[in-house]
Design an enzyme around this catalytic site. Sequence first.
Site, mmCIF file in Angstrom:
data_model
loop_
_atom_site.group_PDB
_atom_site.id
_atom_site.type_symbol
_atom_site.label_atom_id
_atom_site.label_comp_id
_atom_site.label_asym_id
_atom_site.label_seq_id
_atom_site.Cartn_x
_atom_site.Cartn_y
_atom_site.Cartn_z
ATOM 1 N N CYS A 136 0.809 -1.230 0.000
ATOM 2 C CA CYS A 136 0.000 0.000 0.000
ATOM 3 C C CYS A 136 0.843 1.281 0.000
ATOM 4 O O CYS A 136 0.575 2.203 -0.778
ATOM 5 C CB CYS A 136 -0.975 -0.019 1.179
ATOM 6 S SG CYS A 136 -0.314 -0.734 2.667
ATOM 7 N N GLN A 163 1.863 5.178 9.084
ATOM 8 C CA GLN A 163 0.878 4.232 8.549
ATOM 9 C C GLN A 163 -0.278 3.995 9.524
ATOM 10 O O GLN A 163 -0.074 3.808 10.720
ATOM 11 C CB GLN A 163 1.570 2.913 8.178
ATOM 12 C CG GLN A 163 2.579 3.135 7.059
ATOM 13 C CD GLN A 163 3.265 1.869 6.560
ATOM 14 O OE1 GLN A 163 4.465 1.898 6.304
ATOM 15 N NE2 GLN A 163 2.538 0.781 6.399
ATOM 16 N N ARG A 269 4.103 2.798 12.363
ATOM 17 C CA ARG A 269 2.648 2.741 12.583
ATOM 18 C C ARG A 269 2.276 3.902 13.497
ATOM 19 O O ARG A 269 2.915 4.118 14.536
ATOM 20 C CB ARG A 269 2.297 1.408 13.253
ATOM 21 C CG ARG A 269 0.824 1.162 13.393
ATOM 22 C CD ARG A 269 0.159 0.727 12.107
ATOM 23 N NE ARG A 269 0.637 -0.556 11.627
ATOM 24 C CZ ARG A 269 0.464 -0.996 10.376
ATOM 25 N NH1 ARG A 269 -0.159 -0.252 9.478
ATOM 26 N NH2 ARG A 269 0.930 -2.171 10.001
ATOM 27 N N HIS A 276 -2.448 6.093 4.725
ATOM 28 C CA HIS A 276 -1.018 6.124 5.030
ATOM 29 C C HIS A 276 -0.439 7.453 4.535
ATOM 30 O O HIS A 276 -0.732 7.889 3.423
ATOM 31 C CB HIS A 276 -0.290 4.977 4.334
ATOM 32 C CG HIS A 276 -0.659 3.615 4.860
ATOM 33 N ND1 HIS A 276 -1.278 3.411 6.076
ATOM 34 C CD2 HIS A 276 -0.486 2.384 4.331
ATOM 35 C CE1 HIS A 276 -1.456 2.113 6.264
ATOM 36 N NE2 HIS A 276 -0.990 1.473 5.212
HETATM 37 P P1 NAP Z 1 -9.274 -8.761 6.971
HETATM 38 O O1 NAP Z 1 -10.130 -7.547 7.137
HETATM 39 O O2 NAP Z 1 -8.723 -9.383 8.199
HETATM 40 O O3 NAP Z 1 -10.148 -9.873 6.130
HETATM 41 C C1 NAP Z 1 -9.618 -11.127 5.714
HETATM 42 C C2 NAP Z 1 -10.658 -12.247 5.883
HETATM 43 O O4 NAP Z 1 -10.954 -12.477 7.263
HETATM 44 C C3 NAP Z 1 -12.029 -11.986 5.312
HETATM 45 O O5 NAP Z 1 -12.021 -12.140 3.925
HETATM 46 C C4 NAP Z 1 -12.889 -13.050 6.004
HETATM 47 O O6 NAP Z 1 -12.786 -14.297 5.296
HETATM 48 C C5 NAP Z 1 -12.182 -13.224 7.334
HETATM 49 N N1 NAP Z 1 -12.966 -12.719 8.483
HETATM 50 C C6 NAP Z 1 -13.024 -13.331 9.677
HETATM 51 N N2 NAP Z 1 -13.805 -12.633 10.522
HETATM 52 C C7 NAP Z 1 -14.261 -11.558 9.851
HETATM 53 C C8 NAP Z 1 -15.119 -10.474 10.189
HETATM 54 N N3 NAP Z 1 -15.670 -10.351 11.408
HETATM 55 N N4 NAP Z 1 -15.387 -9.538 9.253
HETATM 56 C C9 NAP Z 1 -14.853 -9.627 8.038
HETATM 57 N N5 NAP Z 1 -14.031 -10.629 7.646
HETATM 58 C C10 NAP Z 1 -13.745 -11.597 8.546
HETATM 59 O O7 NAP Z 1 -8.006 -8.477 6.045
HETATM 60 P P2 NAP Z 1 -7.690 -7.202 5.105
HETATM 61 O O8 NAP Z 1 -7.129 -6.092 5.901
HETATM 62 O O9 NAP Z 1 -8.871 -6.984 4.227
HETATM 63 O O10 NAP Z 1 -6.449 -7.772 4.228
HETATM 64 C C11 NAP Z 1 -6.602 -8.764 3.216
HETATM 65 C C12 NAP Z 1 -5.328 -8.836 2.395
HETATM 66 O O11 NAP Z 1 -5.085 -7.587 1.749
HETATM 67 C C13 NAP Z 1 -4.045 -9.145 3.199
HETATM 68 O O12 NAP Z 1 -3.182 -9.949 2.430
HETATM 69 C C14 NAP Z 1 -3.430 -7.785 3.396
HETATM 70 O O13 NAP Z 1 -2.025 -7.852 3.583
HETATM 71 C C15 NAP Z 1 -3.768 -7.129 2.059
HETATM 72 N N6 NAP Z 1 -3.784 -5.663 2.123
HETATM 73 C C16 NAP Z 1 -4.395 -5.035 3.166
HETATM 74 C C17 NAP Z 1 -4.401 -3.655 3.205
HETATM 75 C C18 NAP Z 1 -5.045 -2.907 4.361
HETATM 76 O O14 NAP Z 1 -4.914 -1.676 4.390
HETATM 77 N N7 NAP Z 1 -5.734 -3.565 5.270
HETATM 78 C C19 NAP Z 1 -3.802 -2.917 2.178
HETATM 79 C C20 NAP Z 1 -3.203 -3.596 1.107
HETATM 80 C C21 NAP Z 1 -3.206 -4.981 1.087
HETATM 81 P P3 NAP Z 1 -13.995 -15.360 5.203
HETATM 82 O O15 NAP Z 1 -15.211 -14.646 4.682
HETATM 83 O O16 NAP Z 1 -13.465 -16.361 4.242
HETATM 84 O O17 NAP Z 1 -14.166 -15.821 6.602
#
Ligand code: NAP
Length: 370
Positions: A136, A163, A269, A276
Amino acid sequence: MQKLGMIGWRGMVGSVLMDRMQSEGDFSFVDPYFFSTSQVGQKGPILNGKTTNDLLDAYDIDALKEMDIIITCQGGDYTNSVYKKLMESGFKGYWIDAASALRMESNAVIILDPVNKDVIDNALNSGIKTYVGGNCTVSLMLMALAGLFKQDLIEWVSSSTYQAASGAGAKNMRELLVQMGALYNCVESELKDSHSNVLDIEKKVRMCMNDDTFPTDNFTAPLAGSVLPWIDKEMENGQSKEEWKGMSETNKILGLAPATIPVDGNCVRISSLRCHSQSLTIKLKKDVAVSDIESIIKEQNDWVRVIENKKDVTLDKLTPAYVSGKLEVPIGRIRKMMMGPQYLSAFTVGDQLLWGAAEPLRRMLRLLVA
Ligand code: NAP
């Protein structure tokens, strides 16, 4: 119509992606199927008032193999457990991924089409099928600085990052807010008394944030009222993995050899919720007037905004509070530094869930289907 498999669509990146895809009408170009790692058989999302399929198993290789295109925002562990098996099963479709796991693979392209459409086009023409969103902070830095990179004006960049908590995931963002609440609660009565001593308040807050009961399960340290100068794993050379990504991904996105332009700095962070920010020190290859630099920057893409180096507009338009939820990527504080005319200082802010994550993925889909 091509079949699109959506994985990780209810996570933080996935939810922003779903919003953007619906706003831009992306689902009308594909036949979407929704998968889950934890809610198989439950109801899928409602799209344009219509129910979608009951959720398919995101680990079912046969079901995934039916798809023409897969977009996953599920995370690196999922990619590591499924991608190789799916490829070995003979999957012929496109894999579009938000996680970092495949970024540096030779058969994968890091996608940021306003900056590297030429690299993406070449890859599509040569039959590459794996497209991965960049880190990001790297993507946001390039959205702001691509004009200068493209004109070969940059000798090196040092980027110090600020960040947001949400960059670490949904649980971390919640933990930051809980930490903020805990700090407020411990001095609520003193704050109501305008005669209370502010250093006594600070002492009480300090004791609260260093107490064993302070909630730090996710960040492992207090972030509210503090900063955390380490993001991601330790590398052997003393960098954090987040810092290592700066140089390796920047050069890969620009289609340069791995170590062509040095990029390095501290990744930190801070307690903003979303967006960010980065403070940039840039060594230019030659002395270029600030007005020319601003023109080169703003002409490179439709989303970068040059903010005049004045206090009022900087505090109004160059903060996470203003930029959160917006696609525009402002860059300001542009000025020559005391080190000499080839040293440029700048500050940029971008929404890491939009250009730093979701937007390049949906735009890659549109390159494939429309
Ligand atoms: P996240 O919010 O933790 O979501 C990932 C997965 O967690 C969801 O698809 C879901 O899968 C599961 N999950 C379990 N409990 C949940 C709940 N209560 N609400 C929603 N989802 C839940 O992860 P993320 O931040 O989106 O990141 C995903 C990927 O993108 C990672 O590889 C990260 O490094 C990358 N990324 C993140 C960012 C950022 O700013 N966060 C920026 C760039 C890239 P199921 O539906 O299959 O259970």
